[in-house]
Motif scaffolding. Structure first.
Motif, PDB file in Angstrom:
ATOM      1  N   THR A 105      23.192  11.527  -6.368  1.00  8.57           N
ATOM      2  CA  THR A 105      22.114  11.892  -5.456  1.00  8.57           C
ATOM      3  C   THR A 105      20.866  11.177  -5.932  1.00  8.57           C
ATOM      4  N   PHE A 106      20.287  10.363  -5.051  1.00 10.47           N
ATOM      5  CA  PHE A 106      19.029   9.682  -5.328  1.00 10.47           C
ATOM      6  C   PHE A 106      17.921  10.552  -4.776  1.00 10.47           C
ATOM      7  N   ARG A 107      16.942  10.864  -5.610  1.00  9.25           N
ATOM      8  CA  ARG A 107      15.859  11.754  -5.203  1.00  9.25           C
ATOM      9  C   ARG A 107      14.524  11.099  -5.517  1.00  9.25           C
ATOM     10  N   ASP A 108      13.615  11.093  -4.538  1.00 10.53           N
ATOM     11  CA  ASP A 108      12.240  10.671  -4.773  1.00 10.53           C
ATOM     12  C   ASP A 108      11.437  11.923  -5.056  1.00 10.53           C
ATOM     13  N   GLU A 109      10.625  11.878  -6.102  1.00 14.59           N
ATOM     14  CA  GLU A 109       9.839  13.038  -6.511  1.00 14.59           C
ATOM     15  C   GLU A 109       8.391  12.646  -6.751  1.00 14.59           C
ATOM     16  N   THR A 110       7.518  13.646  -6.657  1.00 17.63           N
ATOM     17  CA  THR A 110       6.127  13.466  -7.064  1.00 17.63           C
ATOM     18  C   THR A 110       6.072  13.573  -8.584  1.00 17.63           C
ATOM     19  N   ALA A 111       4.925  13.252  -9.157  1.00 19.49           N
ATOM     20  CA  ALA A 111       4.762  13.351 -10.603  1.00 19.49           C
ATOM     21  C   ALA A 111       4.912  14.788 -11.088  1.00 19.49           C
ATOM     22  N   THR A 112       4.730  15.762 -10.204  1.00 18.46           N
ATOM     23  CA  THR A 112       4.883  17.171 -10.584  1.00 18.46           C
ATOM     24  C   THR A 112       6.305  17.672 -10.385  1.00 18.46           C
ATOM     25  N   GLY A 113       7.201  16.802  -9.898  1.00 15.61           N
ATOM     26  CA  GLY A 113       8.605  17.185  -9.743  1.00 15.61           C
ATOM     27  C   GLY A 113       8.995  17.686  -8.368  1.00 15.61           C
ATOM     28  N   ARG A 114       8.056  17.665  -7.410  1.00  8.41           N
ATOM     29  CA  ARG A 114       8.383  18.109  -6.050  1.00  8.41           C
ATOM     30  C   ARG A 114       9.207  17.020  -5.359  1.00  8.41           C
ATOM     31  N   ALA A 115      10.336  17.408  -4.792  1.00  2.88           N
ATOM     32  CA  ALA A 115      11.214  16.453  -4.101  1.00  2.88           C
ATOM     33  C   ALA A 115      10.576  16.027  -2.781  1.00  2.88           C
ATOM     34  N   LEU A 116      10.579  14.720  -2.525  1.00  2.00           N
ATOM     35  CA  LEU A 116      10.048  14.167  -1.277  1.00  2.00           C
ATOM     36  C   LEU A 116      11.173  13.793  -0.320  1.00  2.00           C
ATOM     37  N   ALA A 152       9.944  -2.762 -14.436  1.00  2.00           N
ATOM     38  CA  ALA A 152       9.461  -3.413 -15.658  1.00  2.00           C
ATOM     39  C   ALA A 152       7.951  -3.270 -15.811  1.00  2.00           C
ATOM     40  N   ARG A 153       7.246  -3.135 -14.703  1.00  2.00           N
ATOM     41  CA  ARG A 153       5.777  -3.014 -14.727  1.00  2.00           C
ATOM     42  C   ARG A 153       5.319  -1.564 -14.601  1.00  2.00           C
ATOM     43  N   ASN A 154       6.242  -0.626 -14.814  1.00  2.00           N
ATOM     44  CA  ASN A 154       5.946   0.802 -14.729  1.00  2.00           C
ATOM     45  C   ASN A 154       5.473   1.231 -13.339  1.00  2.00           C
ATOM     46  N   GLY A 155       6.049   0.648 -12.310  1.00  2.00           N
ATOM     47  CA  GLY A 155       5.727   1.031 -10.942  1.00  2.00           C
ATOM     48  C   GLY A 155       6.388   2.344 -10.547  1.00  2.00           C
ATOM     49  N   PHE A 156       7.446   2.708 -11.251  1.00  2.00           N
ATOM     50  CA  PHE A 156       8.095   3.994 -11.031  1.00  2.00           C
ATOM     51  C   PHE A 156       8.859   4.388 -12.290  1.00  2.00           C
ATOM     52  N   LEU A 157       9.063   5.690 -12.420  1.00  2.00           N
ATOM     53  CA  LEU A 157       9.879   6.230 -13.500  1.00  2.00           C
ATOM     54  C   LEU A 157      11.264   6.500 -12.968  1.00  2.00           C
ATOM     55  N   LEU A 158      12.247   6.349 -13.830  1.00  2.00           N
ATOM     56  CA  LEU A 158      13.629   6.635 -13.492  1.00  2.00           C
ATOM     57  C   LEU A 158      14.086   7.762 -14.409  1.00  2.00           C
ATOM     58  N   LEU A 159      14.443   8.897 -13.808  1.00  2.00           N
ATOM     59  CA  LEU A 159      14.857  10.068 -14.567  1.00  2.00           C
ATOM     60  C   LEU A 159      16.300  10.400 -14.237  1.00  2.00           C
ATOM     61  N   SER A 193      16.442  10.614 -10.316  1.00  2.00           N
ATOM     62  CA  SER A 193      15.138  10.809  -9.684  1.00  2.00           C
ATOM     63  C   SER A 193      14.239   9.605  -9.908  1.00  2.00           C
ATOM     64  N   PHE A 194      13.494   9.269  -8.878  1.00  2.00           N
ATOM     65  CA  PHE A 194      12.538   8.169  -8.914  1.00  2.00           C
ATOM     66  C   PHE A 194      11.153   8.764  -8.682  1.00  2.00           C
ATOM     67  N   VAL A 195      10.230   8.476  -9.587  1.00  2.00           N
ATOM     68  CA  VAL A 195       8.859   8.949  -9.472  1.00  2.00           C
ATOM     69  C   VAL A 195       7.966   7.733  -9.381  1.00  2.00           C
ATOM     70  N   LYS A 196       7.391   7.486  -8.190  1.00  2.00           N
ATOM     71  CA  LYS A 196       6.504   6.340  -8.017  1.00  2.00           C
ATOM     72  C   LYS A 196       5.182   6.640  -8.701  1.00  2.00           C
ATOM     73  N   LEU A 197       4.690   5.655  -9.432  1.00  2.00           N
ATOM     74  CA  LEU A 197       3.416   5.802 -10.129  1.00  2.00           C
ATOM     75  C   LEU A 197       2.336   5.066  -9.350  1.00  2.00           C
ATOM     76  N   ILE A 198       1.244   5.735  -9.117  1.00  2.00           N
ATOM     77  CA  ILE A 198       0.130   5.180  -8.348  1.00  2.00           C
ATOM     78  C   ILE A 198      -0.956   4.763  -9.331  1.00  2.00           C
ATOM     79  N   PRO A 199      -1.372   3.470  -9.301  1.00  2.00           N
ATOM     80  CA  PRO A 199      -2.431   3.047 -10.207  1.00  2.00           C
ATOM     81  C   PRO A 199      -3.739   3.772  -9.880  1.00  2.00           C
TER      82      PRO A 199
END
Length: 130
Positions: free
Chosen positions: A5-16, A91-98, A120-126
């Motif tokens: 299961t591929f899940r997109d999440e916010t930095a707080t862990g809320r599933a999108l 590689a540029r820390n655009g998202f975290l992979l959990l 889980s994928f957590v996109k990081l916003i600069p």
């Protein structure tokens, strides 16, 4: 065979958003998982192109929006270009992979999909100005 299961999440862990893929090998590299995820989301988009793309990375010639990207014109995407962009973003820390309770820091890491079937994928916003 395993399922993931591929899940997109916010930095707080809320599933999108999330989707599952069956019939995968029991062990797979993080790189293969990222590319598989991108291939699937591009295939779904290409089946019915629209002005909005909800994917891991921004396609060229698109504008970022909340939880997606606005395409200037609805068009077919090249999954390999998107997958390459996803590897670069990782590689540029655009998202975290959990995976399970651990962060994957190397795309060559082997993942046991039987033990950890949720990725889980957590996109990081600069931050602005920094």
């Amino acid at each position: 065979m395993a399922s993931v299961t591929f899940r997109d999440e916010t930095a707080t862990g809320r599933a999108l958003a999330e989707f599952s893929l069956p019939n995968l090998p029991e062990r797979i590299s993080a790189r293969e998982l990222v590319r598989l995820r991108v291939r699937e989301e591009v295939a779904r988009y290409n089946a019915a192109p629209s002005p909005r793309f909800r994917g891991l990375v921004k396609p060229s010639d698109a504008e970022a929006e909340l939880n997606g990207y606005r395409m200037r014109t609805a068009r077919k995407l090249d999954w390999e270009k998107q997958a390459d962009a996803a590897e670069t973003a990782f590689a540029r820390n655009g998202f975290l992979l959990l995976v399970g309770d651990r962060q994957i820091e190397d795309l060559d890491t082997q993942i046991d999909l039987i033990a950890d079937p949720v990725v889980s994928f957590v996109k990081l916003i600069p931050l602005v100005g920094g």
